[in-house]
Design a protein around this motif. Structure first.
Motif, mmCIF file in Angstrom:
data_model
loop_
_atom_site.group_PDB
_atom_site.id
_atom_site.type_symbol
_atom_site.label_atom_id
_atom_site.label_comp_id
_atom_site.label_asym_id
_atom_site.label_seq_id
_atom_site.Cartn_x
_atom_site.Cartn_y
_atom_site.Cartn_z
ATOM 1 N N ALA A 1 0.854 -1.194 0.000
ATOM 2 C CA ALA A 1 0.000 0.000 0.000
ATOM 3 C C ALA A 1 0.887 1.239 0.000
ATOM 4 O O ALA A 1 1.957 1.233 0.599
ATOM 5 N N ILE A 2 0.433 2.281 -0.665
ATOM 6 C CA ILE A 2 1.268 3.487 -0.814
ATOM 7 C C ILE A 2 1.542 4.165 0.532
ATOM 8 O O ILE A 2 2.641 4.684 0.761
ATOM 9 N N TYR B 1 -10.632 0.342 -14.028
ATOM 10 C CA TYR B 1 -9.842 -0.035 -12.851
ATOM 11 C C TYR B 1 -8.353 0.220 -13.034
ATOM 12 O O TYR B 1 -7.674 0.740 -12.167
ATOM 13 N N HIS B 2 -7.852 -0.183 -14.199
ATOM 14 C CA HIS B 2 -6.399 -0.116 -14.399
ATOM 15 C C HIS B 2 -5.946 1.141 -15.137
ATOM 16 O O HIS B 2 -4.769 1.256 -15.457
ATOM 17 N N SER C 1 -8.983 6.623 -11.416
ATOM 18 C CA SER C 1 -8.660 5.314 -10.829
ATOM 19 C C SER C 1 -7.525 5.483 -9.815
ATOM 20 O O SER C 1 -6.669 6.363 -9.950
ATOM 21 N N ALA C 2 -7.504 4.595 -8.819
ATOM 22 C CA ALA C 2 -6.429 4.633 -7.816
ATOM 23 C C ALA C 2 -5.084 4.409 -8.488
ATOM 24 O O ALA C 2 -4.080 5.008 -8.105
ATOM 25 N N THR C 3 -5.073 3.557 -9.522
ATOM 26 C CA THR C 3 -3.825 3.296 -10.255
ATOM 27 C C THR C 3 -3.240 4.587 -10.819
ATOM 28 O O THR C 3 -2.048 4.860 -10.654
ATOM 29 N N LYS D 1 0.184 6.506 -9.648
ATOM 30 C CA LYS D 1 1.236 6.748 -10.625
ATOM 31 C C LYS D 1 1.684 8.211 -10.561
ATOM 32 O O LYS D 1 2.882 8.501 -10.518
ATOM 33 N N GLN D 2 0.698 9.107 -10.523
ATOM 34 C CA GLN D 2 1.020 10.534 -10.429
ATOM 35 C C GLN D 2 1.761 10.854 -9.134
ATOM 36 O O GLN D 2 2.739 11.578 -9.134
#
Lengths: 405, 405
Positions: free
Chosen positions: B48-49, B192-193, B203-205, B209-210
């Motif tokens: 988890a981040i 999702y991706h 999306s959480a992805t 990433k950002q």
């Protein structure tokens, strides 16, 4: 060609070592000087300050003709197994003599001590065990046991690390009836563990301390080490980004202990008498490597013993693997780390006489001891940045260092 | 009080999650919103981040009343076991309904799909196995198998990750005949991706990433996440020195693989069909985590599957430990991560009805699953500096986060 063998760690290679090589050459009257050296982790359970190849290069440039590796399972051991591995290796490479430093510089008390000990082996073991059960530390219990069997302190003081090692070399030669003549020279430098530098010949401990403290600069100690060592220390730091100390490995060790079960911990070599419980418990608030070891330490569990356990944990070395060494009376191979032109000349003759392989490159599945060596080297480099790690590991595959003097 | 359950990861908690909470509240007509969340490592095999407590705080401040933890062995799993663990946990804390996002927003195809699948379970498995043996990837083989048993793509598209998860929730409720009503709402956000942000619901992805790319700043994504998430992201970075991504763990993983035997590797959960040989071989020149996974990846070994194996390797989770989950029909405890005042009110009633412990503090030897959780948390924090690691771990011992909204 006559060859003389030295058992070394060169951590780092310093002026005392140069003196040792020159004196050994004189007393042994040898043409070729051969050293057997611990690779990545050392007898007292520590990572070497720089890797084996850079230590080898400095030594080959400064008097050693052939450098061979003491296999990992012998290297990180108490003096008896350490000496056994070293002597059996030197025998296979054909040395006529060995030469070690001692407090007195006289070989006769070592020989006499061996006779007394072999005649009273079981009495010694019994006394040692009594001493340990009384809560004495290992060195004190051992000294007391020696006295009980009639080994007089004025003959040979077996509480001095160098005397213990020297005695173990003589023991290995005699136990295996090897045609090797033991010589000893009087040590001129500081005590083994001295932490301060007081002259141009200083202990490796004091030199390492200075090197690691002074912002990783070799300038403060350059009068205690040959110019080639200064050069290799600098070159290694450039290639690796750092020199090595236990603190670099602390996060890895800590992670390992916190993700291993007690059962898994107890399978690690040296993890005896429930010490895994103590290691696990103290991990909860260990702030650094030194802090952790000081929290684990007891009379019975000396600093060195704990450090050796931590090396085996880091390299994932199991009790079951160490069983390979039990009752061993010959080494399965000799691994070459480096050689001079004279060393090449010597080996071209000696190779024909050898009944075991002379390994020059690390290959997979050659021998279980070699795969342990590879693991140890990987663990050693694991604290470096990826790119540097891969670059340095290549030497393991390329083969020995060849240097002109 | 009526309670509605959500299955979440909140990695990180974003505007789409706020929408989900609000819509779920409407359709379920619940007073109390309960989420079950993966702790340190997530379903797709990723760290988890930020840690579970900081994700919990953001969610409690923004609509969740009670946050409970999905135990590690359920969290890092394919959808079936993941959903089973989540639903069994929500059942024990007394939810009347659950609500999940889906592509259509219609619950009926999920129910119909379940009927078709349970009636054709063995045919499905047979077709899936044929597809895999033909070399198809898991999602493609699975889609083909569903079609073979008569599940029409227009009914429910089981190649979409959210549909698979939703279907698994329904399956877990029905399989265990639990008194939980399933609701679904139509997803409004990106796929999702999706890796790019195109609006305030992303999306959480794409958000992760950002966050990880932009020099670890939350400023570029602040219009996609609630202000509380921005606050928690910043607070966590201050406490931990960094957010977490797989690359932080690469040196640890690499060290592990290079010091483990093939036999030891094969004892790790998920290490099947000889993949350990491929992992060991590719380790020799893996330059980064992403590089390594791309070298291991095959049609059969998807990216996610490899990531899950790496999580289990990092946390030292054995196949033998995962056997604890086999045939399980209830969770052994519910672990509380955080709650609001309304959550406290709900729990003061619910606690009396619970037949399993409600765990608020991590203690030793409570349950094998809890000691796995402790290991996972230690592995998660292991990449942080010692001092920060110890400070953050304290929350595991102190107990749940209590927040006023």
């Amino acid at each position: 060609m006559k060859a003389c063998g030295l058992v070394v760690e060169y951590n780092p290679f310093h002026n005392g070592h140069v003196y040792h090589i020159n004196e050994a050459k004189k007393v042994s009257n040898a043409d070729c000087m051969i050293a057997v050296m611990s690779g990545t982790f050392l007898q007292r359970g520590e990572p070497a300050i720089i890797d084996k190849y850079h230590r080898t290069k400095a030594a080959i440039k400064t008097g050693i003709d052939i450098m061979v590796e003491l296999p990992y399972p012998f290297a990180v051991q108490s003096s008896y197994l350490f000496a056994k591995g070293a002597i059996l290796t030197l025998h296979k490479i054909g040395v006529d003599s060995i030469c070690f430093g001692s407090e007195s510089g006289d070989i006769s008390p070592f020989i006499a001590g061996y006779e007394t000990l072999t005649q009273n082996q079981s009495a010694y073991k019994k006394q040692l065990s009594i001493g340990l059960d009384e809560g004495l530390s290992y060195p004190v219990a051992s000294k007391k046991a020696y006295q009980e069997i009639g080994l007089k302190p004025n003959q040979i003081d077996l509480t001095k690390p160098n005397n213990i090692l020297g005695f173990s070399y003589v023991q290995a030669i005699k136990d295996h009836q090897l045609p090797i003549e033991p010589f000893t020279i009087k040590r001129t430098n500081n005590n083994y563990h001295d932490e301060t530098i007081t002259g141009s010949i200083a202990s490796a401990t004091s030199i390492r301390k200075q090197l690691l403290q002074n912002n990783y600069s070799a300038d403060e100690v350059d009068y205690t080490i040959p110019v080639e060592t200064v050069h290799q220390l600098k070159e290694y730091k450039q290639k690796a980004t750092t020199w090595h100390s236990w603190e670099h490995y602390f996060p890895l060790l800590h992670y390992r202990v916190q993700t291993m079960s007690l059962e898994e911990l107890s399978s690690i070599s040296g993890m005896d008498e429930g010490i895994e419980h103590r290691i696990k418990k103290t991990a909860r608030n260990a702030a650094s490597f030194v802090d952790w070891v000081s929290k684990i330490k007891t009379k019975r569990y000396t600093w060195t013993r704990i450090q050796r356990i931590f090396v085996h944990l880091l390299t994932n070395t199991k009790k079951s693997e160490m069983q390979l060494l039990e009752g061993i009376s010959s080494v399965p191979y000799v691994r070459l780390l480096g050689l001079s032109e004279k060393g090449q000349e010597y080996l071209s003759q000696q190779k024909k006489k050898m009944d075991i392989p002379l390994i020059t490159k690390l290959r997979r599945n050659n021998h279980p001891l070699l795969s342990m060596e590879e693991r140890a080297t990987n663990a050693y480099y694991s604290v470096l940045p990826t790119k540097n790690r891969f670059e340095l590991f290549k030497q393991e595959l390329y083969g020995p260092v060849i240097e002109k003097k």
